[in-house]
Design a protein around this motif. Structure first.
Motif, PDB file in Angstrom:
ATOM      1  N   HIS A 178       0.841  -1.188   0.000  1.00 34.41           N
ATOM      2  CA  HIS A 178       0.000   0.000   0.000  1.00 34.41           C
ATOM      3  C   HIS A 178       0.882   1.245   0.000  1.00 34.41           C
ATOM      4  O   HIS A 178       2.065   1.192   0.359  1.00 34.41           O
ATOM      5  CB  HIS A 178      -0.901   0.017   1.242  1.00 34.41           C
ATOM      6  CG  HIS A 178      -0.130   0.028   2.532  1.00 34.41           C
ATOM      7  ND1 HIS A 178       0.283  -1.118   3.170  1.00 34.41           N
ATOM      8  CD2 HIS A 178       0.342   1.070   3.292  1.00 34.41           C
ATOM      9  CE1 HIS A 178       0.945  -0.815   4.265  1.00 34.41           C
ATOM     10  NE2 HIS A 178       1.009   0.498   4.360  1.00 34.41           N
ATOM     11  N   ALA A 214       3.313  -1.782  -4.331  1.00 35.65           N
ATOM     12  CA  ALA A 214       2.790  -0.553  -3.737  1.00 35.65           C
ATOM     13  C   ALA A 214       2.961   0.629  -4.698  1.00 35.65           C
ATOM     14  O   ALA A 214       2.060   1.459  -4.855  1.00 35.65           O
ATOM     15  CB  ALA A 214       3.500  -0.262  -2.417  1.00 35.65           C
ATOM     16  N   SER A 224      -0.021   2.762  -6.418  1.00 34.37           N
ATOM     17  CA  SER A 224      -0.133   4.187  -6.115  1.00 34.37           C
ATOM     18  C   SER A 224      -0.245   5.012  -7.383  1.00 34.37           C
ATOM     19  O   SER A 224      -0.974   6.006  -7.419  1.00 34.37           O
ATOM     20  CB  SER A 224       1.074   4.645  -5.286  1.00 34.37           C
ATOM     21  OG  SER A 224       2.238   4.752  -6.089  1.00 34.37           O
TER      22      SER A 224
END
Length: 322
Positions: free
Chosen positions: A234, A300, A304
């Motif tokens: 994340h 991640a 993003s």
């Protein structure tokens, strides 16, 4: 000491042979090799001091019984090393020999256990990695080239943690896994693929590789607990540190454009890279290496940029619809 007493302390080679149980030719050989001292009688025969010669020959015999070579024994007798040092050196030599034999035994069993259709391929794989120590050296040199020009002294801990040592007594699965690792690093294009993953796009633009290496290494260490806890990739502090490390090394700033730039020609999904780290994990057990940590960061980063770019993509879609 009188001549009579000195003479009575000397024995002939035949008498020495009978008292020690060694053959005359063996004692003569030890004399010629400088292991045993003698003196000549008036008639030209070899004579020996009974006590010192017997003690020395018994020591030679006992050390030989433990497998020590004549050169090591000679060093002991001449004071070049102690008995303890000679024994330790021989023990270390045997450790290496046993590891080599264990590797060969596992390789033979791996070929033997292969199916007929697999046997030729497995034989070729294992023949190319017939020595675990040599295969490990190749892995170390591969990563030194990938991470150059980072100083060698900075890489020692990285190599210790991420490059598995060959098992001392490998199983069939372990010897095959290690041989496959050795084969992967010589696969055409593997070096450039891994280098691209580690340094990202246009590595020639990096101004401070050592600083980037240290920065990325520190944050990957912090990703390990997240992997252990099963946390999914994340956006957040870890990803920001990764992007900032690359940005600083290139004289750039974190931005959506720069994050997308880091994904240009990305090789993180290359099957060889994933296979390499899967095999490494098989050999290291529960230890989490930079491979899975780097994959976490890549996922991640990719997520993003997808999320950040979604509004712009929707706006372009709406404009096209009108």
């Amino acid at each position: 000491m009188t001549d009579d007493i000195r003479a009575s302390a000397l024995v002939s080679i035949g008498e020495l042979a009978r008292s020690t149980g060694l053959a005359v030719r063996t004692i003569r050989f030890y004399c010629d090799e400088g292991i045993l001292e003698s003196r000549r009688s008036a008639g030209g025969h070899r004579m020996f001091d009974a006590d010192s010669a017997t003690e020395r020959l018994l020591l030679v015999r006992r050390l030989r019984a433990l497998g020590l070579g004549l050169s090591s024994i000679t060093d002991v007798l001449h004071g070049g090393r102690s008995i303890a040092e000679a024994i330790a050196a021989e023990s270390a030599r045997l450790d290496i020999e046993f590891r080599s034999l264990a590797w060969r035994r596992a390789s033979l069993r791996a070929v033997e256990s292969a199916t007929p259709t697999q046997r030729a391929e497995r034989l070729a794989l294992l023949a190319a990695a017939q020595d675990g120590g040599a295969a490990h050296d190749c892995l170390v040199q591969f990563w030194r080239r990938i991470l150059a020009p980072v100083p060698r002294s900075d890489l020692d801990m990285w190599l210790y943690w991420n490059v598995p040592e060959p098992p001392a007594d490998p199983s069939v699965d372990e010897v095959v896994a290690y041989a496959e690792l050795a084969a992967l690093i010589v696969d055409p294009g593997m070096s450039s693929t891994v280098r691209q993953q580690y340094w990202r796009s246009q590595p020639e633009m990096i101004r401070d590789r050592r600083g980037l290496y240290i920065g990325v290494g520190d944050l990957l260490t912090d990703v390990v607990p997240l992997l252990s806890a099963g946390v999914r990739p994340h956006a957040g502090r870890e990803l920001d540190r990764f992007v900032n490390a690359h940005a600083r090394a290139r004289g750039e700033r974190d931005s959506l454009r720069f994050r997308q730039y880091l994904l240009i020609d990305a090789t993180d999904t290359d099957h060889r890279i994933h296979r390499y780290w899967a095999l490494t994990g098989q050999l290291l057990g529960t230890r989490i290496t930079v491979g899975p940590a780097h994959n976490w960061i890549y996922d991640a980063l990719a997520r993003s940029t997808d999320v950040a770019d979604a509004p712009a993509a929707q706006q372009r879609h709406n404009e096209q619809a009108h």
